[in-house]
Design a protein around this motif. Structure first.
Motif, PDB file in Angstrom:
ATOM      1  N   ASN A 335       0.886  47.851 -24.689  1.00  0.00           N
ATOM      2  CA  ASN A 335       1.604  46.641 -25.354  1.00  0.00           C
ATOM      3  C   ASN A 335       0.851  45.332 -25.629  1.00  0.00           C
ATOM      4  OD1 ASN A 335       2.429  45.027 -27.641  1.00  0.00           O
ATOM      5  ND2 ASN A 335       4.017  46.256 -28.464  1.00  0.00           N
ATOM      6  N   ARG A 336      -1.147  45.073 -26.060  1.00  0.00           N
ATOM      7  CA  ARG A 336      -1.227  43.840 -25.896  1.00  0.00           C
ATOM      8  C   ARG A 336      -0.079  42.255 -26.757  1.00  0.00           C
ATOM      9  NH1 ARG A 336      -6.851  44.238 -24.197  1.00  0.00           N
ATOM     10  NH2 ARG A 336      -7.097  45.718 -24.225  1.00  0.00           N
ATOM     11  N   ALA A 337       0.226  42.941 -27.735  1.00  0.00           N
ATOM     12  CA  ALA A 337       1.020  41.988 -27.826  1.00  0.00           C
ATOM     13  C   ALA A 337       1.764  41.672 -27.404  1.00  0.00           C
ATOM     14  CB  ALA A 337       1.616  42.196 -29.957  1.00  0.00           C
ATOM     15  N   TYR A 338       2.477  42.672 -26.612  1.00  0.00           N
ATOM     16  CA  TYR A 338       4.101  42.159 -25.774  1.00  0.00           C
ATOM     17  C   TYR A 338       3.163  41.591 -24.687  1.00  0.00           C
ATOM     18  CZ  TYR A 338       6.515  43.361 -21.722  1.00  0.00           C
ATOM     19  OH  TYR A 338       7.891  42.713 -20.729  1.00  0.00           O
ATOM     20  N   LEU A 339       2.449  41.754 -24.286  1.00  0.00           N
ATOM     21  CA  LEU A 339       1.480  41.236 -22.739  1.00  0.00           C
ATOM     22  C   LEU A 339       1.164  39.961 -22.984  1.00  0.00           C
ATOM     23  CD1 LEU A 339      -0.375  44.244 -21.366  1.00  0.00           C
ATOM     24  CD2 LEU A 339       1.809  43.166 -20.519  1.00  0.00           C
ATOM     25  N   THR A 401       6.083  34.819 -41.507  1.00  0.00           N
ATOM     26  CA  THR A 401       5.739  36.551 -41.693  1.00  0.00           C
ATOM     27  C   THR A 401       6.454  37.078 -39.465  1.00  0.00           C
ATOM     28  OG1 THR A 401       3.814  36.215 -43.285  1.00  0.00           O
ATOM     29  CG2 THR A 401       3.799  38.357 -41.305  1.00  0.00           C
ATOM     30  N   ALA A 402       7.219  38.340 -40.115  1.00  0.00           N
ATOM     31  CA  ALA A 402       7.770  38.548 -38.530  1.00  0.00           C
ATOM     32  C   ALA A 402       7.188  39.833 -38.245  1.00  0.00           C
ATOM     33  CB  ALA A 402       9.118  38.304 -39.107  1.00  0.00           C
ATOM     34  N   ALA A 403       6.291  39.786 -37.007  1.00  0.00           N
ATOM     35  CA  ALA A 403       6.065  41.403 -36.910  1.00  0.00           C
ATOM     36  C   ALA A 403       6.636  41.827 -35.380  1.00  0.00           C
ATOM     37  CB  ALA A 403       4.623  40.804 -36.232  1.00  0.00           C
ATOM     38  N   GLU A 404       7.220  42.465 -35.804  1.00  0.00           N
ATOM     39  CA  GLU A 404       8.263  43.463 -34.645  1.00  0.00           C
ATOM     40  C   GLU A 404       7.378  43.728 -33.774  1.00  0.00           C
ATOM     41  OE1 GLU A 404       9.939  44.882 -31.568  1.00  0.00           O
ATOM     42  OE2 GLU A 404       9.178  46.758 -32.855  1.00  0.00           O
ATOM     43  N   LEU A 405       6.937  43.574 -32.139  1.00  0.00           N
ATOM     44  CA  LEU A 405       6.260  44.347 -31.553  1.00  0.00           C
ATOM     45  C   LEU A 405       6.402  45.348 -31.530  1.00  0.00           C
ATOM     46  CD1 LEU A 405       5.493  40.696 -29.324  1.00  0.00           C
ATOM     47  CD2 LEU A 405       4.881  41.221 -32.192  1.00  0.00           C
ATOM     48  N   TRP A 406       7.112  46.047 -30.831  1.00  0.00           N
ATOM     49  CA  TRP A 406       7.474  47.379 -30.277  1.00  0.00           C
ATOM     50  C   TRP A 406       7.357  48.443 -31.447  1.00  0.00           C
ATOM     51  CZ3 TRP A 406       6.531  47.409 -25.508  1.00  0.00           C
ATOM     52  CH2 TRP A 406       7.331  46.594 -24.599  1.00  0.00           C
ATOM     53  N   GLU A 423      18.451  50.049 -32.412  1.00  0.00           N
ATOM     54  CA  GLU A 423      19.649  50.885 -31.590  1.00  0.00           C
ATOM     55  C   GLU A 423      20.680  50.273 -31.005  1.00  0.00           C
ATOM     56  OE1 GLU A 423      16.326  54.236 -31.121  1.00  0.00           O
ATOM     57  OE2 GLU A 423      15.207  52.635 -32.020  1.00  0.00           O
ATOM     58  N   PRO A 424      21.744  51.877 -30.198  1.00  0.00           N
ATOM     59  CA  PRO A 424      22.341  51.240 -28.962  1.00  0.00           C
ATOM     60  C   PRO A 424      21.019  50.625 -27.559  1.00  0.00           C
ATOM     61  CG  PRO A 424      22.015  53.504 -29.641  1.00  0.00           C
ATOM     62  CD  PRO A 424      21.774  52.530 -30.366  1.00  0.00           C
ATOM     63  N   HIS A 425      22.648  49.781 -26.932  1.00  0.00           N
ATOM     64  CA  HIS A 425      21.054  49.397 -25.792  1.00  0.00           C
ATOM     65  C   HIS A 425      19.672  48.792 -26.093  1.00  0.00           C
ATOM     66  CE1 HIS A 425      24.467  51.886 -23.087  1.00  0.00           C
ATOM     67  NE2 HIS A 425      24.554  50.824 -23.760  1.00  0.00           N
ATOM     68  N   GLY A 426      19.119  48.969 -27.183  1.00  0.00           N
ATOM     69  CA  GLY A 426      17.677  48.323 -27.845  1.00  0.00           C
ATOM     70  C   GLY A 426      17.646  47.024 -28.110  1.00  0.00           C
ATOM     71  N   VAL A 427      16.979  46.621 -28.566  1.00  0.00           N
ATOM     72  CA  VAL A 427      15.617  45.348 -29.058  1.00  0.00           C
ATOM     73  C   VAL A 427      14.419  45.361 -30.370  1.00  0.00           C
ATOM     74  CG1 VAL A 427      13.942  45.838 -26.832  1.00  0.00           C
ATOM     75  CG2 VAL A 427      14.699  43.277 -27.945  1.00  0.00           C
ATOM     76  N   LYS A 428      14.614  44.635 -31.345  1.00  0.00           N
ATOM     77  CA  LYS A 428      13.891  44.365 -31.260  1.00  0.00           C
ATOM     78  C   LYS A 428      13.263  43.097 -31.036  1.00  0.00           C
ATOM     79  CE  LYS A 428      14.224  47.330 -35.063  1.00  0.00           C
ATOM     80  NZ  LYS A 428      14.663  47.545 -36.276  1.00  0.00           N
ATOM     81  N   LEU A 429      11.956  42.907 -31.016  1.00  0.00           N
ATOM     82  CA  LEU A 429      11.199  42.490 -30.368  1.00  0.00           C
ATOM     83  C   LEU A 429      10.242  41.386 -31.145  1.00  0.00           C
ATOM     84  CD1 LEU A 429      10.100  39.912 -28.519  1.00  0.00           C
ATOM     85  CD2 LEU A 429       8.852  41.619 -27.425  1.00  0.00           C
ATOM     86  N   PHE A 430      10.423  39.786 -32.686  1.00  0.00           N
ATOM     87  CA  PHE A 430       9.662  39.497 -33.496  1.00  0.00           C
ATOM     88  C   PHE A 430       9.213  38.191 -32.990  1.00  0.00           C
ATOM     89  CE2 PHE A 430      13.373  41.607 -35.491  1.00  0.00           C
ATOM     90  CZ  PHE A 430      13.098  42.062 -36.157  1.00  0.00           C
ATOM     91  N   ARG A 431       7.859  38.692 -33.493  1.00  0.00           N
ATOM     92  CA  ARG A 431       6.221  37.561 -33.533  1.00  0.00           C
ATOM     93  C   ARG A 431       6.457  36.644 -35.210  1.00  0.00           C
ATOM     94  NH1 ARG A 431       1.333  38.881 -31.469  1.00  0.00           N
ATOM     95  NH2 ARG A 431       1.412  39.174 -34.033  1.00  0.00           N
ATOM     96  N   PHE A 432       7.068  35.640 -34.895  1.00  0.00           N
ATOM     97  CA  PHE A 432       6.817  34.641 -36.771  1.00  0.00           C
ATOM     98  C   PHE A 432       5.615  34.030 -36.490  1.00  0.00           C
ATOM     99  CE2 PHE A 432      11.454  35.175 -35.466  1.00  0.00           C
ATOM    100  CZ  PHE A 432      11.539  36.350 -36.953  1.00  0.00           C
ATOM    101  N   THR A 433       4.876  33.655 -37.752  1.00  0.00           N
ATOM    102  CA  THR A 433       3.911  33.028 -37.572  1.00  0.00           C
ATOM    103  C   THR A 433       3.786  32.989 -39.338  1.00  0.00           C
ATOM    104  OG1 THR A 433       2.141  34.675 -38.769  1.00  0.00           O
ATOM    105  CG2 THR A 433       2.334  34.168 -36.467  1.00  0.00           C
ATOM    106  N   LYS A 434       2.983  31.429 -39.320  1.00  0.00           N
ATOM    107  CA  LYS A 434       2.949  30.552 -40.830  1.00  0.00           C
ATOM    108  C   LYS A 434       2.329  31.738 -42.051  1.00  0.00           C
ATOM    109  CE  LYS A 434       5.436  26.417 -40.334  1.00  0.00           C
ATOM    110  NZ  LYS A 434       4.906  24.893 -40.514  1.00  0.00           N
TER     111      LYS A 434
END
Length: 434
Positions: A335-339, A401-406, A423-434
Protein backbone atom coordinates in the motif's frame (compact mmCIF):
# COMPACT_ATOMS: atom_id res chain seq x y z
CA UNK A 1 28.02 11.16 16.60
CA UNK A 2 28.35 8.47 13.96
CA UNK A 3 27.02 8.82 10.45
CA UNK A 4 23.33 7.88 10.44
CA UNK A 5 22.67 5.14 7.90
CA UNK A 6 18.92 4.61 8.21
CA UNK A 7 17.55 7.96 7.06
CA UNK A 8 14.03 6.51 7.16
CA UNK A 9 12.70 3.55 9.19
CA UNK A 10 14.09 0.33 7.67
CA UNK A 11 11.74 -1.99 5.76
CA UNK A 12 12.52 -5.68 5.61
CA UNK A 13 11.94 -9.31 6.53
CA UNK A 14 13.33 -11.34 9.43
CA UNK A 15 13.34 -15.13 9.64
CA UNK A 16 12.47 -15.55 13.35
CA UNK A 17 8.66 -15.50 13.39
CA UNK A 18 8.46 -18.15 10.71
CA UNK A 19 11.55 -20.35 10.98
CA UNK A 20 12.76 -19.70 14.53
CA UNK A 21 16.29 -20.97 15.11
CA UNK A 22 16.21 -23.32 12.12
CA UNK A 23 16.19 -21.13 8.99
CA UNK A 24 18.13 -22.45 5.99
CA UNK A 25 19.87 -20.96 2.97
CA UNK A 26 17.07 -22.11 0.65
CA UNK A 27 14.48 -20.36 2.81
CA UNK A 28 16.46 -17.12 2.94
CA UNK A 29 16.80 -17.12 -0.84
CA UNK A 30 13.12 -17.87 -1.38
CA UNK A 31 12.15 -14.89 0.75
CA UNK A 32 14.70 -12.71 -1.03
CA UNK A 33 13.25 -13.75 -4.40
CA UNK A 34 9.75 -12.85 -3.25
CA UNK A 35 10.82 -9.51 -1.84
CA UNK A 36 12.69 -8.57 -5.01
CA UNK A 37 9.69 -9.43 -7.18
CA UNK A 38 6.80 -8.12 -5.09
CA UNK A 39 8.02 -5.72 -2.36
CA UNK A 40 11.21 -4.05 -3.54
CA UNK A 41 9.30 -1.62 -5.83
CA UNK A 42 7.62 -0.27 -2.69
CA UNK A 43 10.89 0.25 -0.79
CA UNK A 44 11.36 -3.04 1.07
CA UNK A 45 15.01 -4.07 1.05
CA UNK A 46 16.40 -6.00 4.06
CA UNK A 47 16.61 -9.81 4.32
CA UNK A 48 17.71 -10.67 7.87
CA UNK A 49 18.81 -14.12 9.04
CA UNK A 50 17.93 -14.49 12.72
CA UNK A 51 19.50 -16.48 15.55
CA UNK A 52 21.40 -19.82 15.61
CA UNK A 53 22.71 -19.74 12.04
CA UNK A 54 25.95 -21.14 13.48
CA UNK A 55 24.32 -24.19 15.11
CA UNK A 56 24.25 -27.37 12.98
CA UNK A 57 21.59 -29.06 15.15
CA UNK A 58 19.05 -26.20 15.22
CA UNK A 59 15.69 -27.59 14.08
CA UNK A 60 12.84 -25.54 15.61
CA UNK A 61 12.02 -22.39 17.58
CA UNK A 62 13.60 -23.93 20.67
CA UNK A 63 17.25 -23.55 21.69
CA UNK A 64 19.49 -26.53 22.38
CA UNK A 65 21.43 -25.74 25.57
CA UNK A 66 25.20 -25.93 25.16
CA UNK A 67 24.94 -27.27 21.61
CA UNK A 68 28.21 -27.42 19.61
CA UNK A 69 28.65 -24.33 17.45
CA UNK A 70 30.56 -23.62 14.26
CA UNK A 71 33.63 -21.46 15.00
CA UNK A 72 36.76 -20.29 13.26
CA UNK A 73 40.23 -20.32 14.81
CA UNK A 74 39.60 -16.90 16.44
CA UNK A 75 36.37 -17.81 18.23
CA UNK A 76 34.12 -16.18 15.66
CA UNK A 77 30.85 -17.88 14.74
CA UNK A 78 30.44 -19.18 11.18
CA UNK A 79 27.33 -20.36 9.30
CA UNK A 80 26.59 -24.06 9.78
CA UNK A 81 27.37 -25.61 6.39
CA UNK A 82 24.66 -28.29 6.64
CA UNK A 83 22.09 -25.47 6.66
CA UNK A 84 23.99 -22.91 4.56
CA UNK A 85 25.98 -24.99 2.05
CA UNK A 86 27.33 -21.97 0.17
CA UNK A 87 29.33 -21.10 3.33
CA UNK A 88 31.76 -23.96 2.63
CA UNK A 89 35.46 -23.31 2.05
CA UNK A 90 35.49 -20.30 4.36
CA UNK A 91 33.02 -18.23 2.32
CA UNK A 92 30.72 -17.54 5.27
CA UNK A 93 27.63 -15.54 4.37
CA UNK A 94 29.30 -13.85 1.40
CA UNK A 95 27.46 -15.93 -1.24
CA UNK A 96 24.03 -15.24 0.29
CA UNK A 97 24.82 -11.53 0.72
CA UNK A 98 25.94 -11.42 -2.92
CA UNK A 99 22.70 -13.16 -3.93
CA UNK A 100 20.65 -10.49 -2.13
CA UNK A 101 22.76 -7.68 -3.58
CA UNK A 102 22.25 -8.98 -7.11
CA UNK A 103 18.51 -8.73 -6.48
CA UNK A 104 18.92 -5.11 -5.39
CA UNK A 105 18.36 -6.01 -1.73
CA UNK A 106 20.44 -5.83 1.46
CA UNK A 107 21.43 -8.64 3.79
CA UNK A 108 21.53 -8.78 7.58
CA UNK A 109 22.32 -11.23 10.37
CA UNK A 110 21.43 -11.70 14.02
CA UNK A 111 24.15 -11.88 16.65
CA UNK A 112 24.18 -12.25 20.41
CA UNK A 113 26.39 -9.86 22.34
CA UNK A 114 29.66 -11.27 23.60
CA UNK A 115 31.88 -14.24 22.80
CA UNK A 116 30.87 -17.92 22.40
CA UNK A 117 31.27 -19.98 25.56
CA UNK A 118 32.90 -22.66 23.46
CA UNK A 119 35.60 -20.21 22.36
CA UNK A 120 36.14 -19.20 25.99
CA UNK A 121 36.42 -22.76 27.24
CA UNK A 122 38.89 -23.59 24.46
CA UNK A 123 40.85 -20.35 25.12
CA UNK A 124 40.92 -19.52 21.42
CA UNK A 125 43.05 -16.48 20.50
CA UNK A 126 41.57 -13.05 19.83
CA UNK A 127 42.70 -12.11 16.34
CA UNK A 128 45.52 -9.57 16.23
CA UNK A 129 46.24 -9.72 19.96
CA UNK A 130 48.14 -11.79 22.49
CA UNK A 131 44.92 -12.37 24.46
CA UNK A 132 42.51 -15.32 24.45
CA UNK A 133 38.74 -15.38 24.44
CA UNK A 134 38.92 -16.60 28.04
CA UNK A 135 40.55 -13.31 29.07
CA UNK A 136 37.89 -11.05 27.53
CA UNK A 137 34.76 -12.85 28.80
CA UNK A 138 32.74 -11.81 31.84
CA UNK A 139 31.72 -15.11 33.51
CA UNK A 140 28.63 -13.61 35.19
CA UNK A 141 27.36 -11.76 32.12
CA UNK A 142 25.16 -14.43 30.57
CA UNK A 143 21.92 -14.48 28.62
CA UNK A 144 18.93 -15.75 30.60
CA UNK A 145 17.37 -17.58 27.64
CA UNK A 146 20.30 -18.77 25.53
CA UNK A 147 23.48 -20.58 26.56
CA UNK A 148 25.71 -19.71 23.61
CA UNK A 149 27.59 -16.66 24.88
CA UNK A 150 29.38 -14.82 27.65
CA UNK A 151 29.25 -11.04 27.70
CA UNK A 152 32.48 -9.10 27.30
CA UNK A 153 34.56 -7.12 29.76
CA UNK A 154 35.14 -3.45 29.04
CA UNK A 155 38.75 -3.83 27.90
CA UNK A 156 40.83 -3.06 24.78
CA UNK A 157 41.19 -6.78 24.10
CA UNK A 158 37.40 -7.20 24.14
CA UNK A 159 37.14 -4.31 21.71
CA UNK A 160 39.64 -6.10 19.48
CA UNK A 161 37.36 -9.14 19.48
CA UNK A 162 34.39 -7.06 18.33
CA UNK A 163 36.63 -5.37 15.74
CA UNK A 164 37.57 -8.80 14.38
CA UNK A 165 33.91 -9.80 14.20
CA UNK A 166 32.93 -6.81 12.12
CA UNK A 167 36.00 -7.16 9.93
CA UNK A 168 34.59 -10.62 9.14
CA UNK A 169 31.02 -9.37 8.63
CA UNK A 170 32.25 -6.61 6.32
CA UNK A 171 34.10 -9.22 4.24
CA UNK A 172 30.81 -11.11 3.94
CA UNK A 173 28.99 -7.99 2.68
CA UNK A 174 26.62 -7.69 5.66
CA UNK A 175 24.43 -4.56 5.68
CA UNK A 176 22.40 -4.99 8.88
CA UNK A 177 23.21 -6.30 12.37
CA UNK A 178 20.53 -7.26 14.86
CA UNK A 179 22.33 -7.62 18.19
CA UNK A 180 20.38 -9.48 20.86
CA UNK A 181 20.48 -9.65 24.67
CA UNK A 182 21.72 -6.07 24.82
CA UNK A 183 18.82 -3.63 25.40
CA UNK A 184 17.72 -5.54 28.49
CA UNK A 185 20.00 -8.06 30.20
CA UNK A 186 19.79 -10.19 33.31
CA UNK A 187 23.32 -8.98 34.08
CA UNK A 188 21.68 -5.90 35.63
CA UNK A 189 21.16 -7.83 38.86
CA UNK A 190 24.96 -8.04 39.27
CA UNK A 191 25.84 -4.56 38.12
CA UNK A 192 24.39 -1.10 37.50
CA UNK A 193 21.31 -0.68 35.30
CA UNK A 194 21.93 -0.75 31.56
CA UNK A 195 25.13 -2.65 32.17
CA UNK A 196 25.52 -3.64 28.51
CA UNK A 197 26.14 0.00 27.58
CA UNK A 198 29.86 -0.62 27.12
CA UNK A 199 29.13 -3.43 24.68
CA UNK A 200 26.84 -1.16 22.65
CA UNK A 201 29.69 1.35 22.49
CA UNK A 202 32.13 -1.36 21.41
CA UNK A 203 29.71 -2.48 18.68
CA UNK A 204 29.46 1.08 17.43
CA UNK A 205 33.25 1.49 17.31
CA UNK A 206 33.66 -1.86 15.54
CA UNK A 207 31.14 -0.93 12.86
CA UNK A 208 32.73 2.48 12.35
CA UNK A 209 36.15 0.84 11.94
CA UNK A 210 35.16 -2.02 9.64
CA UNK A 211 34.91 0.01 6.43
CA UNK A 212 31.33 -0.97 5.60
CA UNK A 213 28.07 0.80 6.45
CA UNK A 214 25.77 -1.37 8.59
CA UNK A 215 22.51 -0.63 10.35
CA UNK A 216 22.72 -1.53 14.06
CA UNK A 217 19.51 -2.84 15.63
CA UNK A 218 19.40 -3.64 19.37
CA UNK A 219 17.15 -6.27 21.00
CA UNK A 220 15.19 -7.19 22.99
CA UNK A 221 13.20 -4.59 24.88
CA UNK A 222 11.88 -2.98 26.81
CA UNK A 223 14.46 -0.27 26.34
CA UNK A 224 14.28 2.45 28.97
CA UNK A 225 13.27 5.94 27.96
CA UNK A 226 16.00 7.40 30.20
CA UNK A 227 18.58 5.52 28.09
CA UNK A 228 17.35 7.13 24.87
CA UNK A 229 20.28 9.61 24.48
CA UNK A 230 22.79 6.75 24.69
CA UNK A 231 20.78 4.55 22.35
CA UNK A 232 20.41 7.36 19.82
CA UNK A 233 24.12 8.10 19.97
CA UNK A 234 25.13 4.52 19.09
CA UNK A 235 22.32 2.59 17.35
CA UNK A 236 19.94 2.99 14.42
CA UNK A 237 17.11 0.95 15.98
CA UNK A 238 16.28 -0.33 19.45
CA UNK A 239 13.48 -2.53 20.68
CA UNK A 240 10.71 -1.16 22.89
CA UNK A 241 9.28 -4.50 24.03
CA UNK A 242 10.02 -8.17 24.39
CA UNK A 243 9.05 -10.43 21.51
CA UNK A 244 5.76 -9.33 19.94
CA UNK A 245 3.33 -11.99 18.75
CA UNK A 246 -0.13 -12.22 17.19
CA UNK A 247 -2.47 -11.58 20.13
CA UNK A 248 -4.82 -8.64 20.64
CA UNK A 249 -3.64 -8.23 24.24
CA UNK A 250 -0.09 -7.58 23.09
CA UNK A 251 -1.23 -5.33 20.27
CA UNK A 252 -3.42 -3.27 22.57
CA UNK A 253 -0.50 -2.89 24.95
CA UNK A 254 1.55 -1.26 22.20
CA UNK A 255 -0.61 1.89 22.36
CA UNK A 256 0.86 2.68 25.79
CA UNK A 257 4.37 1.87 24.55
CA UNK A 258 4.07 4.21 21.56
CA UNK A 259 2.53 6.92 23.75
CA UNK A 260 5.52 6.73 26.08
CA UNK A 261 8.02 7.02 23.20
CA UNK A 262 6.16 9.51 21.00
CA UNK A 263 8.35 12.33 19.77
CA UNK A 264 11.51 10.18 19.79
CA UNK A 265 11.55 8.60 16.29
CA UNK A 266 13.43 10.57 13.67
CA UNK A 267 16.81 11.94 12.61
CA UNK A 268 18.03 8.45 11.75
CA UNK A 269 17.11 6.82 15.08
CA UNK A 270 14.11 4.51 15.21
CA UNK A 271 12.51 3.00 18.34
CA UNK A 272 11.40 -0.44 17.19
CA UNK A 273 7.97 -1.95 17.96
CA UNK A 274 9.28 -5.38 16.84
CA UNK A 275 8.46 -7.64 13.93
CA UNK A 276 5.12 -7.89 12.17
CA UNK A 277 3.64 -11.39 12.72
CA UNK A 278 1.79 -11.40 9.38
CA UNK A 279 1.14 -14.29 7.03
CA UNK A 280 2.47 -17.81 7.70
CA UNK A 281 4.19 -18.19 11.11
CA UNK A 282 6.08 -20.84 13.10
CA UNK A 283 6.76 -23.37 10.37
CA UNK A 284 8.97 -25.56 12.56
CA UNK A 285 7.15 -25.69 15.89
CA UNK A 286 4.25 -24.41 17.96
CA UNK A 287 5.42 -21.11 19.44
CA UNK A 288 3.08 -18.59 21.09
CA UNK A 289 0.29 -20.43 19.27
CA UNK A 290 -0.26 -23.36 16.89
CA UNK A 291 2.53 -24.57 14.64
CA UNK A 292 2.52 -23.60 10.96
CA UNK A 293 -0.33 -21.14 11.48
CA UNK A 294 -1.48 -18.07 9.67
CA UNK A 295 -1.41 -14.96 11.84
CA UNK A 296 -3.90 -14.94 14.70
CA UNK A 297 -4.76 -11.32 14.01
CA UNK A 298 -8.06 -10.53 12.32
CA UNK A 299 -7.86 -8.38 9.20
CA UNK A 300 -8.87 -5.25 11.14
CA UNK A 301 -6.22 -6.04 13.78
CA UNK A 302 -3.58 -6.41 11.06
CA UNK A 303 -4.46 -2.93 9.78
CA UNK A 304 -4.37 -1.59 13.35
CA UNK A 305 -0.88 -3.02 13.89
CA UNK A 306 0.47 -1.62 10.64
CA UNK A 307 -1.18 1.75 11.20
CA UNK A 308 0.21 2.16 14.73
CA UNK A 309 3.71 1.02 13.70
CA UNK A 310 3.53 3.28 10.63
CA UNK A 311 2.27 6.51 12.12
CA UNK A 312 4.65 6.09 15.08
CA UNK A 313 7.43 5.48 12.49
CA UNK A 314 8.67 2.15 13.76
CA UNK A 315 10.82 0.08 11.41
CA UNK A 316 8.80 -2.62 9.65
CA UNK A 317 10.17 -6.17 9.64
CA UNK A 318 7.77 -8.81 8.36
CA UNK A 319 7.98 -12.13 10.21
CA UNK A 320 5.87 -14.49 8.09
CA UNK A 321 7.14 -16.64 5.21
CA UNK A 322 6.81 -14.26 2.29
CA UNK A 323 6.31 -16.85 -0.50
CA UNK A 324 3.14 -18.04 1.31
CA UNK A 325 1.57 -14.57 1.46
CA UNK A 326 -2.01 -14.36 0.27
CA UNK A 327 -3.33 -11.44 -1.76
CA UNK A 328 -4.57 -9.68 1.38
CA UNK A 329 -1.17 -9.71 3.08
CA UNK A 330 0.56 -8.59 -0.09
CA UNK A 331 -1.93 -5.72 -0.47
CA UNK A 332 -1.08 -4.48 3.03
CA UNK A 333 2.66 -4.54 2.39
CA UNK A 334 2.40 -2.79 -0.98
CA UNK A 335 0.00 0.00 0.00
CA UNK A 336 2.04 2.91 -1.32
CA UNK A 337 -0.02 5.62 0.39
CA UNK A 338 0.52 3.92 3.75
CA UNK A 339 4.26 3.44 3.13
CA UNK A 340 4.59 7.10 2.13
CA UNK A 341 3.24 8.01 5.56
CA UNK A 342 5.42 5.50 7.37
CA UNK A 343 8.58 6.67 5.62
CA UNK A 344 8.05 10.43 5.44
CA UNK A 345 5.46 11.68 7.94
CA UNK A 346 6.67 13.61 10.97
CA UNK A 347 5.44 15.02 14.27
CA UNK A 348 3.40 11.94 15.19
CA UNK A 349 1.55 12.14 18.49
CA UNK A 350 -1.39 10.65 20.30
CA UNK A 351 -4.28 13.07 20.00
CA UNK A 352 -6.79 11.25 22.18
CA UNK A 353 -7.08 8.16 24.34
CA UNK A 354 -10.67 7.72 25.50
CA UNK A 355 -10.90 4.21 26.92
CA UNK A 356 -12.66 2.52 29.80
CA UNK A 357 -11.27 -0.82 30.94
CA UNK A 358 -9.00 -0.85 27.93
CA UNK A 359 -11.79 -0.37 25.38
CA UNK A 360 -12.67 2.78 23.52
CA UNK A 361 -11.18 5.21 21.00
CA UNK A 362 -7.55 6.15 20.35
CA UNK A 363 -6.55 8.86 17.87
CA UNK A 364 -3.07 9.47 16.46
CA UNK A 365 -2.06 12.28 14.11
CA UNK A 366 1.00 13.18 12.04
CA UNK A 367 2.06 15.69 9.41
CA UNK A 368 2.97 14.91 5.81
CA UNK A 369 4.00 16.89 2.77
CA UNK A 370 0.95 19.03 2.04
CA UNK A 371 -1.30 16.86 4.19
CA UNK A 372 -2.25 15.72 7.68
CA UNK A 373 -2.86 12.17 8.82
CA UNK A 374 -5.38 10.92 11.36
CA UNK A 375 -5.60 7.32 12.58
CA UNK A 376 -8.94 6.48 14.23
CA UNK A 377 -8.54 3.29 16.29
CA UNK A 378 -11.46 1.38 17.77
CA UNK A 379 -10.22 -0.75 20.67
CA UNK A 380 -13.72 -2.00 21.52
CA UNK A 381 -14.84 -5.56 20.88
CA UNK A 382 -17.67 -4.35 18.66
CA UNK A 383 -18.00 -2.05 15.68
CA UNK A 384 -18.40 1.56 16.77
CA UNK A 385 -19.41 4.89 15.29
CA UNK A 386 -16.66 7.39 16.19
CA UNK A 387 -16.76 11.16 15.92
CA UNK A 388 -13.42 12.98 15.84
CA UNK A 389 -12.97 16.74 16.35
CA UNK A 390 -10.62 17.91 13.59
CA UNK A 391 -10.12 21.50 14.71
CA UNK A 392 -6.95 20.68 16.63
CA UNK A 393 -5.17 19.43 13.51
CA UNK A 394 -6.93 21.22 10.61
CA UNK A 395 -8.01 24.80 9.91
CA UNK A 396 -11.53 25.32 11.28
CA UNK A 397 -14.44 25.83 8.89
CA UNK A 398 -12.25 24.77 5.95
CA UNK A 399 -13.33 21.91 3.67
CA UNK A 400 -10.84 19.04 3.24
CA UNK A 401 -10.70 15.87 1.21
CA UNK A 402 -10.22 12.83 3.44
CA UNK A 403 -8.79 9.71 1.74
CA UNK A 404 -8.95 6.51 3.81
CA UNK A 405 -5.70 4.76 2.98
CA UNK A 406 -6.65 1.12 3.56
CA UNK A 407 -9.97 1.07 1.66
CA UNK A 408 -9.26 3.84 -0.84
CA UNK A 409 -12.56 5.52 0.03
CA UNK A 410 -12.63 9.31 -0.36
CA UNK A 411 -14.76 11.81 1.56
CA UNK A 412 -15.01 15.36 0.21
CA UNK A 413 -15.93 18.58 1.93
CA UNK A 414 -15.01 17.35 5.42
CA UNK A 415 -14.66 20.16 7.97
CA UNK A 416 -14.46 20.47 11.74
CA UNK A 417 -15.64 16.93 12.53
CA UNK A 418 -15.18 13.48 11.06
CA UNK A 419 -17.72 10.72 11.63
CA UNK A 420 -16.87 7.16 10.72
CA UNK A 421 -17.67 3.58 11.71
CA UNK A 422 -14.73 1.37 12.62
CA UNK A 423 -14.69 -2.42 12.96
CA UNK A 424 -13.82 -4.07 16.30
CA UNK A 425 -10.09 -3.75 17.02
CA UNK A 426 -9.84 -1.91 13.71
CA UNK A 427 -8.75 1.45 12.35
CA UNK A 428 -9.51 4.04 9.71
CA UNK A 429 -6.39 5.88 8.46
CA UNK A 430 -7.15 9.22 6.79
CA UNK A 431 -5.00 11.61 4.81
CA UNK A 432 -6.44 15.14 4.71
CA UNK A 433 -5.66 17.51 1.86
CA UNK A 434 -7.23 20.82 0.82
Amino acid sequence: MYKKIAKTPPLGWNSWDCFGAAVTEAQLKANADYMAKHLKPCGWEYIVCDIQWYEPTADSNDYHPFAPLTLDAYGRLLPAENRFPSAANGKGFRPIADYCHRLGLKFGIHILRGVPREAVHRALPVKGTSFTCREIAHPFSVCSWNTDMYGLLDTPAAQSYYDSLFELYASWGVDFIKCDDICVTEFRKFDAPYSAAHEIEMLRRAIDRCGREMVLSLSPGPARLEDEPHLRAHADMWRLTGDFWDSWEQLHGMFAVCRRWQGVPGRGSWPDCDMLPLGRLCKNAAYHGPANRCTGFTKPEQQTMLTLWGIFKSPLMVGGNLPENDDWTLSLLTNRAYLEMQQNAYGARELLCDEKNGRGTVLWTACGKGCKYLAVFNTRDRASAISADLREILMPDTPYTAAELWSGDVLRGVQNRLRTTVEPHGVKLFRFTK
